[in-house]
Design an enzyme around this catalytic site. Sequence first.
Site, PDB file in Angstrom:
ATOM      1  N   LYS A   1       0.847  -1.061  -0.074  1.00 18.36           N
ATOM      2  CA  LYS A   1      -0.066  -0.018  -0.032  1.00 18.36           C
ATOM      3  C   LYS A   1       0.964   1.233  -0.118  1.00 18.36           C
ATOM      4  O   LYS A   1       2.150   1.112   0.059  1.00 18.36           O
ATOM      5  CB  LYS A   1      -0.920   0.164   0.930  1.00 18.36           C
ATOM      6  CG  LYS A   1      -0.261   0.029   2.395  1.00 18.36           C
ATOM      7  CD  LYS A   1      -1.193  -0.481   3.698  1.00 18.36           C
ATOM      8  CE  LYS A   1      -0.257  -0.524   5.138  1.00 18.36           C
ATOM      9  NZ  LYS A   1      -1.157  -0.930   6.189  1.00 18.36           N
TER      10      LYS A   1
ATOM     11  N   ARG B   1     -10.186  -0.167  15.216  1.00 20.53           N
ATOM     12  CA  ARG B   1      -9.757   0.853  14.150  1.00 20.53           C
ATOM     13  C   ARG B   1     -11.013   0.326  12.944  1.00 20.53           C
ATOM     14  O   ARG B   1     -11.929   1.084  12.899  1.00 20.53           O
ATOM     15  CB  ARG B   1      -8.394   0.863  13.816  1.00 20.53           C
ATOM     16  CG  ARG B   1      -8.013   1.612  12.656  1.00 20.53           C
ATOM     17  CD  ARG B   1      -6.529   1.276  12.495  1.00 20.53           C
ATOM     18  NE  ARG B   1      -6.099   0.382  11.732  1.00 20.53           N
ATOM     19  CZ  ARG B   1      -4.892   0.150  11.220  1.00 20.53           C
ATOM     20  NH1 ARG B   1      -3.911   0.878  11.295  1.00 20.53           N
ATOM     21  NH2 ARG B   1      -4.708  -1.209  10.491  1.00 20.53           N
TER      22      ARG B   1
ATOM     23  N   TYR C   1      17.777  29.421   9.472  1.00 24.00           N
ATOM     24  CA  TYR C   1      16.939  30.180  10.084  1.00 24.00           C
ATOM     25  C   TYR C   1      16.538  30.059  11.598  1.00 24.00           C
ATOM     26  O   TYR C   1      17.035  29.176  12.088  1.00 24.00           O
ATOM     27  CB  TYR C   1      15.430  29.574   9.604  1.00 24.00           C
ATOM     28  CG  TYR C   1      15.165  29.817   7.805  1.00 24.00           C
ATOM     29  CD1 TYR C   1      15.143  31.182   7.418  1.00 24.00           C
ATOM     30  CD2 TYR C   1      14.619  28.544   7.289  1.00 24.00           C
ATOM     31  CE1 TYR C   1      14.946  31.362   6.113  1.00 24.00           C
ATOM     32  CE2 TYR C   1      14.319  29.071   5.739  1.00 24.00           C
ATOM     33  CZ  TYR C   1      14.508  30.241   5.292  1.00 24.00           C
ATOM     34  OH  TYR C   1      14.298  30.627   3.903  1.00 24.00           O
TER      35      TYR C   1
ATOM     36  N   MET D   1      13.055  24.213   3.747  1.00 20.05           N
ATOM     37  CA  MET D   1      12.080  23.578   2.758  1.00 20.05           C
ATOM     38  C   MET D   1      12.923  22.498   1.970  1.00 20.05           C
ATOM     39  O   MET D   1      12.628  21.565   1.591  1.00 20.05           O
ATOM     40  CB  MET D   1      11.316  24.444   1.960  1.00 20.05           C
ATOM     41  CG  MET D   1      10.136  23.623   0.881  1.00 20.05           C
ATOM     42  SD  MET D   1       9.265  25.084   0.258  1.00 20.05           S
ATOM     43  CE  MET D   1       8.495  26.121   1.473  1.00 20.05           C
TER      44      MET D   1
HETATM   45  C1  LIG Z   1      -0.354  -1.773   6.915  1.00 14.72           C
HETATM   46  C2  LIG Z   1      -0.853  -2.958   7.333  1.00 14.72           C
HETATM   47  C3  LIG Z   1       0.044  -4.343   7.434  1.00 14.72           C
HETATM   48  C4  LIG Z   1       1.425  -4.281   7.295  1.00 14.72           C
HETATM   49  O1  LIG Z   1       2.170  -3.674   8.158  1.00 14.72           O
HETATM   50  P1  LIG Z   1       3.571  -3.443   8.424  1.00 14.72           P
HETATM   51  O2  LIG Z   1       3.582  -3.143   9.902  1.00 14.72           O
HETATM   52  O3  LIG Z   1       4.014  -2.454   7.563  1.00 14.72           O
HETATM   53  O4  LIG Z   1       4.334  -4.820   8.229  1.00 14.72           O
HETATM   54  C5  LIG Z   1      -0.615  -5.580   7.669  1.00 14.72           C
HETATM   55  N1  LIG Z   1      -1.956  -5.669   7.991  1.00 14.72           N
HETATM   56  C6  LIG Z   1      -2.542  -4.632   7.986  1.00 14.72           C
HETATM   57  C7  LIG Z   1      -4.098  -4.841   8.311  1.00 14.72           C
HETATM   58  C8  LIG Z   1      -2.206  -3.376   7.606  1.00 14.72           C
HETATM   59  O5  LIG Z   1      -3.082  -2.140   7.780  1.00 14.72           O
END
Ligand SMILES: *Cc1c(COP(=O)(O)O)cnc(C)c1O
Length: 371
Positions: free
Chosen positions: A41, A140, A260, A308
Amino acid sequence: MISEAERAGAELVVDLGAVVANWRALRRMVGPRVDCAAVVKADAYSLGMVPVARALAVAGCRSFFVATPDEGTGLRRVLGRHGAIAVLHGVPPGAEGFFARHRLTPVINDLGALERWGRHARARGRAAAAYVHMETGLNRLAMPAADVERLIADPAPLRGLAATWMGHLACADDAESPMNRAQLDRFRGLLARLPKGAASFVASSGIALGRDYTFDQVRPGYALFGGDLAPGARKMRPVVRLRARILQVRRVDTPGTVGYGAAHRVTGLSRIATVPVGYADGYRRSLSGRAQAAIGTRLYPVVGRISMDLTTIDVTEAPANTARPGAWVDLIGRRAPIDTVGAWAGTIGYEILTGLGRRFPRRYVGGPDGA
Ligand SMILES: *Cc1c(COP(=O)(O)O)cnc(C)c1O
């Protein structure tokens, strides 16, 4: 013409061979009976989903996870007909046909979605796959306990579906947390009361908790990309290197300040190297005065405020022939791993990786069709 990296003054080197080696190492950890999926993802945590997924597919990875339907179709184009793609955010109402057309498997997070997906599969007359993500304590995105109880009482919505039962840990990076065992017990309790199916419970960190936790499939993302499984766990192979070219080296003497807010005061004659990466590139402002950057194998302190587009490094201690305009500095790499950079920034390596900018190119090495 000079290279893209020279024009940008920086590049992200992504070692696809290391991604594959990490996937193989995790597969060895979980054993031959457990499917080691890959979570790609957020554009493979910003490293580039297309080359990363292609390298993993060539290495034999057959199960992938993305977050959104669009990420799923992008990945389907890469994989062609092969490989399973699960979409963590689920199937939106009305998108069932879209999922079926692109051969996307939804991760189901409520009973209504399960009913829709099952109805769609039965109408097409073909068994369809589904992950059913059950609430076990993260609170969640998952099927609420009341929905799971209704499903246990009446499993009819599962007709025509091949379900994989899924869970996700809240505190997997802390092996001592009682949450791990509590969630495992809850998950097992539900499995015992649900129709038989495969089970998928942990992401990267959970793999380090041992084989009680790995069930039929594990879902690592971060560890594939070089992140630590957990504090003290075995190290993965580093995958990314953020390199930047020194634009200028200047001498600053006392009394004098750098950057800065005149936030950094030099003490004595100093040499300050300026590189063209800043917070717009994901090199976070909170790293100011805390991070270190490597020239060769030696680390030098990042001083003054990160701006930046620019970062200043105190290279007073460096031999003059190494810290010179045109020389390359590693802001992330072997000497400054992503977990360490995350800690310097007051965050986690995940946020550093996924926040890496797009102004510098990604250069792939060690891949199936790369250098
Ligand atoms: C993002 C995610 C993963 C992968 O998590 P990592 O900690 O990057 O290995 C696996 N399962 C779910 C449900 C996730 O949201």
